[in-house]
Design a protein around this motif. Structure first.
Motif, PDB file in Angstrom:
ATOM      1  N   GLY A  13      18.982  26.179 -26.074  1.00 16.90           N
ATOM      2  CA  GLY A  13      19.525  26.505 -24.754  1.00 16.90           C
ATOM      3  C   GLY A  13      18.165  27.007 -24.158  1.00 16.90           C
ATOM      4  O   GLY A  13      18.322  27.761 -23.141  1.00 16.90           O
ATOM      5  N   TYR A  14      16.884  27.003 -24.716  1.00 16.37           N
ATOM      6  CA  TYR A  14      15.777  27.519 -23.985  1.00 16.37           C
ATOM      7  C   TYR A  14      15.305  26.287 -23.303  1.00 16.37           C
ATOM      8  O   TYR A  14      15.604  24.993 -23.401  1.00 16.37           O
ATOM      9  N   TYR A  15      14.483  26.643 -22.417  1.00 16.81           N
ATOM     10  CA  TYR A  15      13.748  25.754 -21.412  1.00 16.81           C
ATOM     11  C   TYR A  15      12.298  26.070 -21.060  1.00 16.81           C
ATOM     12  O   TYR A  15      12.132  27.028 -21.250  1.00 16.81           O
ATOM     13  N   THR A  16      11.893  24.869 -20.577  1.00 14.63           N
ATOM     14  CA  THR A  16      10.429  25.177 -20.028  1.00 14.63           C
ATOM     15  C   THR A  16       9.887  24.161 -18.637  1.00 14.63           C
ATOM     16  O   THR A  16      11.089  23.580 -18.446  1.00 14.63           O
ATOM     17  N   THR A  17       8.934  24.106 -18.365  1.00 13.91           N
ATOM     18  CA  THR A  17       8.884  23.365 -17.185  1.00 13.91           C
ATOM     19  C   THR A  17       7.760  22.493 -17.514  1.00 13.91           C
ATOM     20  O   THR A  17       6.930  22.588 -18.269  1.00 13.91           O
ATOM     21  N   TRP A  18       7.232  21.508 -16.353  1.00 16.97           N
ATOM     22  CA  TRP A  18       6.376  20.367 -16.733  1.00 16.97           C
ATOM     23  C   TRP A  18       5.048  21.182 -16.567  1.00 16.97           C
ATOM     24  O   TRP A  18       3.959  20.611 -16.936  1.00 16.97           O
ATOM     25  N   ALA A  19       4.738  22.297 -15.764  1.00 17.72           N
ATOM     26  CA  ALA A  19       3.629  22.924 -15.559  1.00 17.72           C
ATOM     27  C   ALA A  19       3.055  23.565 -17.028  1.00 17.72           C
ATOM     28  O   ALA A  19       1.745  23.205 -17.372  1.00 17.72           O
ATOM     29  N   VAL A  20       3.898  23.811 -17.954  1.00 14.19           N
ATOM     30  CA  VAL A  20       3.562  24.326 -19.203  1.00 14.19           C
ATOM     31  C   VAL A  20       3.295  22.913 -19.913  1.00 14.19           C
ATOM     32  O   VAL A  20       2.211  22.854 -20.822  1.00 14.19           O
ATOM     33  N   VAL A  21       4.020  21.922 -19.828  1.00 15.59           N
ATOM     34  CA  VAL A  21       3.542  20.744 -20.623  1.00 15.59           C
ATOM     35  C   VAL A  21       2.189  20.352 -20.242  1.00 15.59           C
ATOM     36  O   VAL A  21       1.377  19.978 -21.186  1.00 15.59           O
ATOM     37  N   ILE A  22       1.913  20.325 -19.012  1.00 13.19           N
ATOM     38  CA  ILE A  22       0.658  20.046 -18.751  1.00 13.19           C
ATOM     39  C   ILE A  22      -0.655  20.947 -19.211  1.00 13.19           C
ATOM     40  O   ILE A  22      -1.642  20.381 -19.624  1.00 13.19           O
ATOM     41  N   ALA A  23      -0.015  22.082 -19.070  1.00 15.72           N
ATOM     42  CA  ALA A  23      -1.241  23.081 -19.632  1.00 15.72           C
ATOM     43  C   ALA A  23      -1.466  22.848 -20.971  1.00 15.72           C
ATOM     44  O   ALA A  23      -2.599  22.917 -21.624  1.00 15.72           O
ATOM     45  N   ILE A  24      -0.400  22.586 -21.908  1.00 12.02           N
ATOM     46  CA  ILE A  24      -0.619  22.373 -23.278  1.00 12.02           C
ATOM     47  C   ILE A  24      -1.469  21.182 -23.667  1.00 12.02           C
ATOM     48  O   ILE A  24      -2.195  20.963 -24.375  1.00 12.02           O
ATOM     49  N   ALA A  25      -0.926  20.028 -22.826  1.00 14.07           N
ATOM     50  CA  ALA A  25      -1.519  18.667 -22.963  1.00 14.07           C
ATOM     51  C   ALA A  25      -3.028  19.040 -22.788  1.00 14.07           C
ATOM     52  O   ALA A  25      -3.928  18.474 -23.349  1.00 14.07           O
ATOM     53  N   THR A  26      -3.442  19.682 -21.641  1.00 15.40           N
ATOM     54  CA  THR A  26      -4.739  20.036 -21.495  1.00 15.40           C
ATOM     55  C   THR A  26      -5.679  20.471 -22.723  1.00 15.40           C
ATOM     56  O   THR A  26      -6.671  20.556 -22.956  1.00 15.40           O
ATOM     57  N   VAL A  27      -4.787  21.566 -23.204  1.00 19.93           N
ATOM     58  CA  VAL A  27      -5.237  22.305 -24.265  1.00 19.93           C
ATOM     59  C   VAL A  27      -5.784  21.541 -25.319  1.00 19.93           C
ATOM     60  O   VAL A  27      -6.867  21.285 -26.058  1.00 19.93           O
ATOM     61  N   VAL A  28      -4.567  20.416 -25.572  1.00 18.91           N
ATOM     62  CA  VAL A  28      -4.748  19.566 -26.550  1.00 18.91           C
ATOM     63  C   VAL A  28      -6.027  18.397 -26.570  1.00 18.91           C
ATOM     64  O   VAL A  28      -6.816  18.197 -27.297  1.00 18.91           O
ATOM     65  N   VAL A  29      -6.094  17.998 -25.401  1.00 19.76           N
ATOM     66  CA  VAL A  29      -6.942  17.015 -24.818  1.00 19.76           C
ATOM     67  C   VAL A  29      -8.233  17.597 -25.188  1.00 19.76           C
ATOM     68  O   VAL A  29      -9.480  17.104 -25.867  1.00 19.76           O
TER      69      VAL A  29
END
Lengths: 523, 335
Positions: free
Chosen positions: B178-194
């Motif tokens: 039931g938790y949620y997140t947004t695309w902004a978070v996905v982009i931020a995490i992807a930036t960290v990974v890259v």
């Protein structure tokens, strides 16, 4: 995989065959200074080649000319018989010429393997292939007989191991020439043994190893041939085994035993009962000077002779408080003093002119007058400015007395020649009217005329009662000026003589002789 | 747990106990422990603090700062500093808002923002490397320039009403439980990974460390110093642009007073994340945790209600000081 494993055949005698590098008639000029003047150097495969010379002889310049850090004005560089002129260190490296500079200059925070292969890591799918990298690093380390985990962090290892990793990095590029600039200066005896083992191993695989060191004994232990430079000129290329240490020292310092005109001055009187103005008792500092005694009396010049790295500069810095002593004491006019900083020394009328005038003395963008008055102003404190009239008088007086050119107090210091800069520095300290003046290499790199003027001034000052410690690499100068001569070697004082009939060859023999005593089998 | 590994002579627990991480990871581990400790303390003290959604909101509210901190990590690792990123964020929101208002396609608008930001970063990098201008001064000039350009476009705030932007901003990603997140978070995490991959596994990344460690030696080692020195500012510029886009999503507006002083938050996050301010040492993961630590302080204050929001600043100041002192002690021991 080229050259390195193909040649030379195992049966070939070492140091045979065509030179892998031949530098012919190399000249480099910096501004008005001729740093290298028609110097030649030959490196043969499978030899350890020592590059010898005092400071300023041109060793580093020659190395940097070969490795593409400096560009040469004239001359040719042949690598494997082909004409080359490298414009960057990377280009030289690609041609098989690797250099390990004096300071360990790797990245302490990366692993050993990363450091060894930085900039040429094996890659897979665009990223670094860590396994392949560690494998390659391990095999190179093994080839050198080094037991170091390539995955460990470089900074966790002692300096000596880091130095060996730096060499491993240099060797990994299939080096045909490996240049080691003072690799042993920060190593202890066991570590040097290890380093030499690696160097021998490389030599036996056909690499030409260039070795720069100020430790004569190490040269005799490891080097096959040597090239001796002096004042930017080639002196001679020699086999190490066919040269005695005495000959070598003479070649490096370069004075023929010609008869010298002594300065006509009255030698200081004997001082049996006099109280020394400055007395060092057992002064020592770890890693720079072993316990040393020195007394200095009014109106006397004490010359300090010794090769580079013998501890002569270290002694001067301790006497001045630029470094603090670990042990021993210093008495100024028989008061025991602890000099914690140069300021203390200046307050007690001790002055010191450093050997490194560019870094520690000259302020290029200030005028001659400002440079001259710096020490006096500092000792007065900033709240008591020197009156303009006094400033003008003092500056004019010393410009005339030392014949500084241009005779313009407002000329910018950086536009003066080296000799004139040195005279300004001398004036800076003379203005403070010190009791003791310590001069470290006051005449290095300046022309004959200025040299003679400075020498004459020093003699005159001593006659007027000032005590001078005069340090110079040029024995001629030291003997010419001094009342007493202190000889240093391996960071300690090994002899002290009254300068009565002491000749250059006497001093050379003291310097060289000491090592023979050390080599004798009793220890 | 040890029953699972019974046949092995050394139990898992022994191995866990005997494991000591390399010293170079220590600052990051310390920061992580701090974060866990703070979050745990919050959970004990306030009801609802320990809810995973609070953690997710932490990411959500700081997505742009994470991206900025990533760019800043590159610059600081290479021994530089980039003061311009806050202004570039404002400029980016303004360019996005203005171009969208003019009727540009949202995709074109995004490309324009990233291109301008990267270009600005590259220019500063070129100045810093080829004209040997202090990074502090060059990027200070960039700070004023970008802020000035923002005013030039519009002094007033411009709302973003574009459908694609709104959808990206509001659309949530459902997570299990039931938790949620947004695309902004996905982009931020992807930036960290890259970024973590680039720093750890590419020649460029490794050279960043070498240049930050000692630029002169890096040159003597034959590394591509110029490429890296200019490159890190280009990356920081790109990240500022991307962070600006995320900030535009967060606020759905372009405004010249957005993100004032945000460069300092980014620098603080990087330093708290264990990156040495003099370069050559640190990890992008540390910067991520650094941002989370800053975010947790803010969450603390919003949960408490009784504390003035200025306590955030005071807490950040104290933390920063402590970390710099700890770093100094650690490097002193090693040298």
């Amino acid at each position: 995989m080229k050259t390195m494993y193909e040649e030379p055949p195992v049966t070939a005698p070492r140091s045979a065959g065509e030179p892998v590098v031949e530098m012919r008639d190399i000249s480099i000029t910096f501004g008005s200074v001729r740093a290298l003047d028609n110097v030649s150097l030959r490196l043969l495969p499978g030899e350890v080649h020592a590059l010898m010379g005092e400071n300023g002889a041109g060793k580093s310049t020659l190395i940097k000319a070969l490795t593409g850090v400096y560009s040469i004005d004239s001359g040719t560089i042949l690598v494997g018989g082909e004409d080359h002129r490298f414009s960057t260190p990377a280009a030289a490296q690609a041609a098989g010429i690797s250099t390990v500079y004096q300071e360990v200059n790797l990245v302490p925070n990366l692993t050993v393997a990363e450091n060894m292969l930085l900039g040429r890591e094996p890659r897979r799918f665009g990223g670094i292939d860590v396994r392949a990298m560690n494998r390659r690093a391990r095999s190179t380390l093994e080839r050198l007989g080094l037991d170091i985990d390539p995955r460990s962090t470089l900074g966790d290892h002692p300096i000596a191991v880091q130095q060996l990793v730096a060499i491993a990095r240099a060797v990994d590029v299939e080096a045909r020439v490996l240049i080691l600039d003072e690799p042993t200066s920060s190593l202890d005896t066991d570590e040097v043994v290890k380093l030499f083992e690696v160097m021998r191993r490389l030599r036996d695989t056909g690499v030409a190893v260039v070795f720069v060191s100020h430790f004569l004994d190490q040269i005799y232990e490891i080097a096959d041939r040597m090239t001796i430079l002096r004042n930017g000129r080639l002196v001679e290329e020699r086999m190490v085994a066919a040269t005695t240490q005495l000959e070598l020292v003479k070649l490096m310092i370069g004075r023929e035993l010609e008869v010298l005109d002594r300065l006509d001055r009255q030698r200081a009187r004997t001082h049996e009962d006099a109280v020394p103005v400055l007395q060092a008792i057992g002064l020592s500092r770890k890693g720079s000077l072993e316990a040393t005694d020195l007394s200095l009396y009014d109106g006397e010049v004490v010359g300090v002779a010794g090769l580079l790295g013998s501890g002569r500069t270290e002694l001067a810095r301790l006497l001045f408080g630029a470094d603090t002593a670990d042990h021993g004491s210093l008495e100024i006019r028989s008061h025991r003093r602890r000099l914690r900083s140069p300021r203390h020394a200046i307050d007690r009328k001790v002055a010191f002119s450093s050997e490194d005038r560019k870094a520690e003395g000259v302020i290029g963008d200030l005028s001659v007058a400002d440079n001259m008055l710096l020490a006096l102003q500092a000792s007065r404190g900033w709240l008591r400015p020197i009156p303009q009239a006094t400033r003008n008088r003092l500056v004019a007086e010393y410009i005339e007395a030392l014949d500084i050119r241009p005779a313009d107090p407002q000329a910018l210091m950086r536009n003066l020649s080296g000799g004139n800069q040195q005279k300004v520095l001398l004036a800076r300290w003379l203005i403070t009217e010190p009791d003791v003046l310590i001069l470290d290499e006051p005449t290095r790199g300046i022309d004959i005329g200025a040299k003679a003027q400075i020498q004459a001034k020093v003699a005159e000052l001593a006659e007027r009662g000032m005590s001078v410690v005069f340090i110079s690499a040029e024995l001629e100068e030291v003997l010419r000026l001094s009342d007493r001569v202190v000889v240093m070697r391996d960071r300690r004082k090994i002899a002290e003589r009254r300068n009565e009939g002491v000749s250059i060859s006497d001093v050379l023999e003291i310097i060289a002789g000491e090592s023979r005593a050390e080599e004798s089998p009793h220890d | 747990m040890s029953t699972l590994t019974a046949p092995v002579t050394t139990s898992l627990w022994d191995r866990v106990r005997g494991f000591s991480p390399p010293a170079r990871f220590l600052p990051v581990i310390v920061t992580f422990a701090l974060f866990v400790g703070m979050f745990g303390a919050g959970g004990v003290r306030y009801d609802g603090f320990a809810d995973p959604q609070v953690f997710l909101s932490l990411l959500l509210d700081n997505s742009f700062l994470i991206v900025l901190a990533v760019g800043m990590t590159f610059v600081i690792l290479a021994g530089g500093i980039d003061l311009s990123v806050g202004s570039v964020v404002a400029l980016s929101t303004m360019i996005a808002a203005k171009t969208l208002q003019m009727g540009w396609s949202p995709y074109l608008s995004i490309v324009a923002v990233l291109a301008v930001a990267t270009l600005l970063g590259t220019l500063m990098g070129l100045l810093i490397h080829y004209f040997e201008i202090q990074p502090f001064v060059a990027t200070l000039a960039g700070l004023f320039l970008a802020r000035g350009l923002t005013y030039l476009i519009s002094v007033e705030s411009i709302p973003i009403t574009d459908a694609t932007f709104s959808e990206l901003a509001f659309k949530t990603i459902e997570l299990p439980g039931g938790y949620y997140t947004t695309w902004a978070v996905v982009i931020a995490i992807a930036t960290v990974v890259v970024a973590a991959y680039v720093l750890a596994r590419t020649r460029f990344g490794r050279t960043v460390y070498a240049v930050g460690g000692n630029e002169a030696s890096a040159l003597l080692m034959g590394l591509r110093v110029a490429w890296v020195k200019v490159g890190v500012y280009a990356i920081s510029g790109f990240c500022a642009g991307l962070g600006g886009l995320l900030f535009a999503l967060y606020t759905l507006s372009g405004y010249s007073l957005h993100a004032v002083g945000m460069e300092l938050d980014a620098i603080a996050a990087v330093v708290i994340g264990g990156t040495l301010l003099t370069g050559g040492r640190g990890y992008v993961v540390g910067s991520l945790i650094g941002v989370l630590v800053l975010g947790t302080i803010q969450t603390f204050i919003s949960f408490d209600g009784g504390l003035s929001s200025w306590w955030t600043r005071i807490a950040i100041g104290v933390l920063l000081l402590v970390f710099v002192v700890v770093q100094r002690l650690m490097t002193r021991r090693q040298t």
